[in-house]
Write an enzyme that holds these catalytic residues in place. Structure first.
Site, PDB file in Angstrom:
ATOM      1  N   GLU A  24       0.837  -1.205   0.000  1.00 34.35           N
ATOM      2  CA  GLU A  24       0.000   0.000   0.000  1.00 34.35           C
ATOM      3  C   GLU A  24       0.875   1.260   0.000  1.00 34.35           C
ATOM      4  O   GLU A  24       1.849   1.336   0.748  1.00 34.35           O
ATOM      5  CB  GLU A  24      -0.872  -0.032   1.274  1.00 34.35           C
ATOM      6  CG  GLU A  24      -1.862   1.116   1.406  1.00 34.35           C
ATOM      7  CD  GLU A  24      -2.652   1.038   2.719  1.00 34.35           C
ATOM      8  OE1 GLU A  24      -2.266   0.247   3.617  1.00 34.35           O
ATOM      9  OE2 GLU A  24      -3.656   1.765   2.856  1.00 34.35           O
ATOM     10  N   LYS A  39     -10.023   2.055  -2.045  1.00 34.31           N
ATOM     11  CA  LYS A  39     -10.219   1.537  -0.675  1.00 34.31           C
ATOM     12  C   LYS A  39     -11.577   1.968  -0.126  1.00 34.31           C
ATOM     13  O   LYS A  39     -11.890   3.168  -0.094  1.00 34.31           O
ATOM     14  CB  LYS A  39      -9.090   2.050   0.215  1.00 34.31           C
ATOM     15  CG  LYS A  39      -9.018   1.430   1.600  1.00 34.31           C
ATOM     16  CD  LYS A  39      -7.724   1.907   2.293  1.00 34.31           C
ATOM     17  CE  LYS A  39      -7.486   1.276   3.638  1.00 34.31           C
ATOM     18  NZ  LYS A  39      -6.138   1.644   4.172  1.00 34.31           N
ATOM     19  N   CYS A  48      -5.591  -3.099   2.948  1.00 31.59           N
ATOM     20  CA  CYS A  48      -5.291  -2.965   4.375  1.00 31.59           C
ATOM     21  C   CYS A  48      -6.521  -3.057   5.297  1.00 31.59           C
ATOM     22  O   CYS A  48      -6.987  -4.146   5.573  1.00 31.59           O
ATOM     23  CB  CYS A  48      -4.498  -1.689   4.618  1.00 31.59           C
ATOM     24  SG  CYS A  48      -3.536  -1.762   6.155  1.00 31.59           S
TER      25      CYS A  48
END
Lengths: 293, 293
Positions: free
Chosen positions: B49, B122, B159
């Protein structure tokens, strides 16, 4: 803050039983284990899935329907009396006869006053070699809910439900602090040790993940012992909202386990990892699709 | 069956990087790692990331918006050329500038011909001490999808998405065989070893559970190294659809890891544990509620 601080600890009792072919003996044995656990301080005791009998879905045979009983039936009546006597909450899994030709795999929560606090009918029904549950059990129609009892707000799911994150999430969203899984999971004779170990590890992992993702305590209570070609592997456990296994029973023998938990741990974990804050409820609609392609 | 049997194995490359404060150097270093992995046979390589910079959300500071770039920008252009040259699929996480004042934490999948095959923004945005992502990133608006590339059908999540079973389920329902998580997770200075170990174990457990519950391969690629008070703990891994960790990188150093997987394992596991067959899609509607009480 002024006033009394309510107790936040709970003593959870796990009755990891081995079943005999004598259903009366299994009931007597369950009562003994409950009594022993309550006398050792348990405030809530969970029995294994279908604790009255051997794991009959090992084969499809209509004669086994004779094992079924209504929710207000011999098992719940006997255990309601015991719950009230011992002032303990009991999770009582039964083979439920709802109507002629309509049966469920059910967990009844009996509160510490002996009254039924909650009924859950197994929603996800397996059907695999030696686990022919679709032959016996209609899929549950009561949904996924939590309920208040003297030990706190709890939910019961049953065995195969363990593999479905949706079920754990839905009861957590309904306020469950403790998620109980009465279980009958075992190894099939002829598989090798490595595969057996991997299967048990997967079973532990997926349930520990429910604890983590939802910030709840997870309690699984499995049966134990060899029944024909099935070796039920016990390994009943309690894990905290971080997924830490607090205690675990053996794989190969009966065990009455008491585990003390602190419900404050739920808030502590959820403040550190605020998953409930960040769920994208605007983007989950396709979860009610069988597949998206 | 007649005809050629298509190859079912895939070689996955994980570039567990340590970042410097020099963004050009980070790009050069990423290219070196990709080249090394591709030359060792990797068919798809995942970068961590926000690989172009230190983990800037450690603090809220408007000057860090200068690090952002469009999807067709320096990072993707450089890596598209490299993907085409090496004939390798690349997962390229960027700090996306979509418009003045509108930024995302994004993963771009570049196919082995150098073309963009998929974009993921995300969806679940954290905001915790030293992880102030809500300050920088608007929540993604592209939903949860899988995409075809030369290495197979893949999905990227990022994540914090790791902690949400809904996200993993939705991409599995969209046909993903491999689920990639570019990651930046670390320990905060001052916590004790036991707590750090427990946090990493929770992180592993919840992702292994996604693999199990969905019957997919999960690949997490974390950064590594100390950045101010944050110690990114590496531990990048690949696990199979049973949740077995096939290989894992170290916690404290850079590593270029190649892991061979066999996509046949997906069907094998899903036939043994047919969770997709038994989901209760009639009973999941409340998953789109914030809470049910």
């Amino acid at each position: 803050m002024a006033g009394l601080t309510p107790k936040t600890t709970r003593r959870i009792g796990l009755a990891q039983m081995q079943m005999s072919s004598d259903t009366d003996q299994n009931l007597d044995h369950a009562r003994e284990m409950v009594r022993q656990l309550a006398q050792s301080g348990a405030e809530i005791v969970c029995l294994p899935e279908l604790f009255r009998s051997p794991y009959f879905p090992r084969e499809g045979n209509t004669s086994h329907f004779e094992l079924a009983e209504p929710i207000q039936g011999p098992s719940t009546e006997a255990l309601s009396r015991l719950a009230a006597e011992l002032q303990v909450v009991l999770i009582v899994p039964i083979f439920e006869k709802r109507e002629a030709g309509l049966y469920h795999n059910t967990a009844v929560v009996i509160d510490a006053d002996g009254q039924v606090a909650h009924t859950y009918r197994k929603m996800h029904i397996p059907d695999d070699p030696y686990f022919y549950e679709k032959f016996y059990f209609a899929p549950g129609d009561l949904g996924f809910h939590a309920a208040d009892c003297r030990a706190g707000r709890i939910a019961t799911l049953i065995c195969w439900d363990q593999w479905f994150p949706e079920a754990a999430r839905l009861v957590a969203l309904d306020g469950a602090q403790m998620l109980f899984y009465p279980t009958a999971i075992g190894w099939i004779d002829g598989e090798d040790d490595d595969e057996n170990a991997a299967q048990r590890e997967s079973w532990l992992t997926v349930q520990r993940a429910h604890a983590i993702a939802n910030g709840v305590f997870v309690i699984a209570v499995n049966r134990v012992g060899q029944e024909e070609n099935l070796n039920f592997f016990g390994s009943s456990f309690v894990c905290d909202p971080q997924g830490r296994i607090l205690e675990q029973a053996a794989a190969d023998k009966e065990q009455a386990l008491i585990v003390e938990i602190d419900l404050n741990r739920i808030q502590e974990m959820r403040q550190g990892w605020p998953f409930l804050r960040d769920r994208r409820i605007d983007a989950y609609a396709d979860l009610d699709k069988r597949f998206r392609r």
